[in-house]
Scaffold this motif. Structure first.
Motif, PDB file in Angstrom:
ATOM      1  N   ASP A 126      -5.451  19.766  23.270  1.00 49.55           N
ATOM      2  CA  ASP A 126      -6.461  18.891  22.803  1.00 49.55           C
ATOM      3  C   ASP A 126      -7.619  18.825  23.768  1.00 49.55           C
ATOM      4  O   ASP A 126      -8.416  18.275  23.523  1.00 49.55           O
ATOM      5  CB  ASP A 126      -5.649  17.619  22.636  1.00 49.55           C
ATOM      6  N   SER A 147       0.183  22.841  15.293  1.00 52.15           N
ATOM      7  CA  SER A 147      -1.169  22.266  16.037  1.00 52.15           C
ATOM      8  C   SER A 147      -2.436  23.423  15.819  1.00 52.15           C
ATOM      9  O   SER A 147      -3.346  23.109  15.550  1.00 52.15           O
ATOM     10  CB  SER A 147      -0.971  21.999  17.435  1.00 52.15           C
ATOM     11  N   ILE A 182      -3.815  23.462  12.168  1.00 52.67           N
ATOM     12  CA  ILE A 182      -4.571  22.368  11.782  1.00 52.67           C
ATOM     13  C   ILE A 182      -5.912  22.814  12.533  1.00 52.67           C
ATOM     14  O   ILE A 182      -7.050  22.500  11.685  1.00 52.67           O
ATOM     15  CB  ILE A 182      -4.191  21.200  12.417  1.00 52.67           C
ATOM     16  N   ARG A 200      -6.528  20.050   5.465  1.00 50.23           N
ATOM     17  CA  ARG A 200      -5.379  19.924   6.481  1.00 50.23           C
ATOM     18  C   ARG A 200      -4.131  19.887   5.746  1.00 50.23           C
ATOM     19  O   ARG A 200      -2.720  20.408   6.033  1.00 50.23           O
ATOM     20  CB  ARG A 200      -5.590  18.715   7.557  1.00 50.23           C
ATOM     21  N   SER A 241       1.098  15.118   7.800  1.00 50.52           N
ATOM     22  CA  SER A 241      -0.494  14.692   7.642  1.00 50.52           C
ATOM     23  C   SER A 241      -0.635  13.235   7.964  1.00 50.52           C
ATOM     24  O   SER A 241      -1.488  12.911   8.590  1.00 50.52           O
ATOM     25  CB  SER A 241      -0.595  14.998   6.035  1.00 50.52           C
ATOM     26  N   GLN A 284      -0.728  12.607  11.700  1.00 53.45           N
ATOM     27  CA  GLN A 284      -1.961  13.518  12.398  1.00 53.45           C
ATOM     28  C   GLN A 284      -3.096  12.793  11.895  1.00 53.45           C
ATOM     29  O   GLN A 284      -4.211  12.875  12.587  1.00 53.45           O
ATOM     30  CB  GLN A 284      -2.006  14.908  11.625  1.00 53.45           C
ATOM     31  N   PRO A 301      -7.250  12.088  14.504  1.00 51.96           N
ATOM     32  CA  PRO A 301      -7.984  13.332  14.019  1.00 51.96           C
ATOM     33  C   PRO A 301      -8.760  14.147  14.802  1.00 51.96           C
ATOM     34  O   PRO A 301      -8.823  15.533  14.832  1.00 51.96           O
ATOM     35  CB  PRO A 301      -9.079  12.442  13.110  1.00 51.96           C
ATOM     36  N   PRO A 305      -5.300  16.494  17.243  1.00 55.02           N
ATOM     37  CA  PRO A 305      -4.114  16.992  16.191  1.00 55.02           C
ATOM     38  C   PRO A 305      -3.003  17.523  17.048  1.00 55.02           C
ATOM     39  O   PRO A 305      -1.769  17.387  16.424  1.00 55.02           O
ATOM     40  CB  PRO A 305      -4.711  17.962  15.235  1.00 55.02           C
ATOM     41  N   THR A 335       0.767  16.112  16.354  1.00 56.45           N
ATOM     42  CA  THR A 335       1.666  17.177  16.030  1.00 56.45           C
ATOM     43  C   THR A 335       3.220  17.141  16.821  1.00 56.45           C
ATOM     44  O   THR A 335       4.283  16.994  16.297  1.00 56.45           O
ATOM     45  CB  THR A 335       1.161  18.342  15.701  1.00 56.45           C
TER      46      THR A 335
END
Length: 393
Positions: free
Chosen positions: A67, A119, A122, A132, A318, A321, A325, A328, A332
């Motif tokens: 991330d 991850s 996505i 997604r 989903s 997640q 946004p 992700p 996850t």
């Protein structure tokens, strides 16, 4: 298959190979420790208690790096190295000491791959402008297919050739995994600098933790039924020994079909409403599974389980997640860590309830947890005007 779908086919092949390695080892280690090495049954709990925290911590560290914009390529490489290390070590010396050291370390780190791969998937979906939830469905179906294949391959190999050949075979697949990783996996980060920067500031919210509590309750309900059903059907109902295996095949086949229907459900009804309906169906299904009396009812209940779990597995990922946004990987990792903890909790719960009551009572307890999960997601819906997860699709 459409052009975007074809473009992710190599990635799904890589995911299948990695999951196959995991599915060969995870259900086998308890059997290996007790049947092959002659250890007492409680050693399974010790092995699990060592390996699960290692995987959870690794998932959290790797998710934070993803991330923040780091490349997933070396992280998957670390996981593959762990699988190779453990498989080679146990191939050369399949002993208790090696299992509890090299096996725990190597396979614990290797288990982080699935969270990292999801991850990355996505991020890949965003790069290729694929929805997604659609890619989540593809990835969940891929992992389910690997789980249909791996355990059967493992136990056939152990029965025909011996336990050490299982680790040799897993090592061979890990080498294939290495080649695919090196040739297929994207080298750089798939995240834009702006999104990577934004994700660093993502913070926990009550809605996110409420969603995680929902995932924990329904996953624990599923794990309890998964653990208790074979013994309930054979010991308490008196079905033949082969019955649980046929039920698992029915459940998994239906599950894959259900997974592919989730993008349609999200488009038609929205993510949250689809998940509420799935949870209601899960409550009904678990109650039905606790009341079967013959093999035909068992097959019908297994098909119902495949429907609800296939929908839940894809929708649930989903759903969690959607709360972060721009982060992700963090969401996850939280999803997979929650699922792992629920699986860890299921064994002792089933054993304790069955010891004092029955396996049927354990399944009925699972139904109660499913009802709690329904209450949690309903509470989340009522709070949505203050803090909500946007529907996908």
């Amino acid at each position: 298959m459409s052009s975007p779908s074809r473009s992710i086919a190599p990635f799904l092949l890589l995911l299948f190979t990695g999951t196959l390695c995991s599915s060969m080892i995870v259900p086998f280690m308890g059997y290996f420790l007790v049947e092959e090495l002659g250890q007492p049954r409680w050693i399974i709990s010790l092995y699990t208690a060592l390996i699960v925290p290692l995987t959870i911590v690794t998932n959290k560290i790797f998710a934070k790096r993803l991330d923040q914009g780091s490349s997933a390529f070396p992280l998957v490489g670390i996981a593959i190295s762990g699988c190779l290390f453990a498989s080679v070590s146990l191939s050369l010396s399949p002993t208790f000491q090696v299992t509890m050291t090299c096996g725990v370390l190597g396979y614990g780190i290797a288990s982080s791959a699935i969270s990292t791969m999801f991850s990355t998937g996505i991020q890949l979906a965003d790069t290729l402008t694929i929805d997604r939830s659609r890619l989540n469905a593809y990835m969940r179906a891929t992992t389910s297919t690997a789980w249909m294949t791996g355990p059967a391959l493992t136990f056939i190999t152990a029965d025909q050739l011996g336990a050490e050949f299982v680790f040799q075979l897993c090592g061979g697949f890990a080498l294939l995994w290495t080649l695919l990783w090196y040739s297929i996996f994207p080298r750089g980060s798939l995240r834009s600098p702006s999104k990577a920067a934004a994700s660093v500031e993502a913070s926990s919210t009550p809605a996110l933790w409420l969603a995680a509590a929902y995932i924990f309750c329904l996953s624990t309900a599923h794990s309890i039924t998964f653990t208790a059903l074979p013994l309930f059907w054979v010991q308490e109902i008196g079905l033949p020994g082969y019955a649980p295996g046929t039920a698992f095949s029915v459940k998994t086949a239906v599950e894959i079909v259900a997974i592919f229907s989730t993008p349609f459900l999200i488009r038609q009804f929205g993510l949250r409403l689809s998940l509420i309906g799935t949870t209601v169906f899960a409550c009904v299904t678990i109650v039905v599974m606790s009341q079967i009396t013959n093999i035909y009812q068992m097959w019908a209940a297994a098909a119902m389980e495949g429907i609800y779990y296939g929908l839940y597995a894809s929708l649930g990922l989903s759903f969690i997640q959607s709360f972060t946004p721009n982060a992700p990987a963090r969401a996850t990792a939280l999803y997979w860590n929650t699922v792992m903890v629920s699986g860890l909790a299921a064994g002792p719960v089933v054993g304790l309830i069955a010891q004092h009551f029955s396996f049927q009572a354990a399944i009925q307890t699972a139904a109660s947890l499913a009802v709690i999960a329904l209450a949690l997601i309903m509470i989340g819906s009522l709070r949505s005007q203050h803090e909500t997860a946007p529907d996908q699709g």
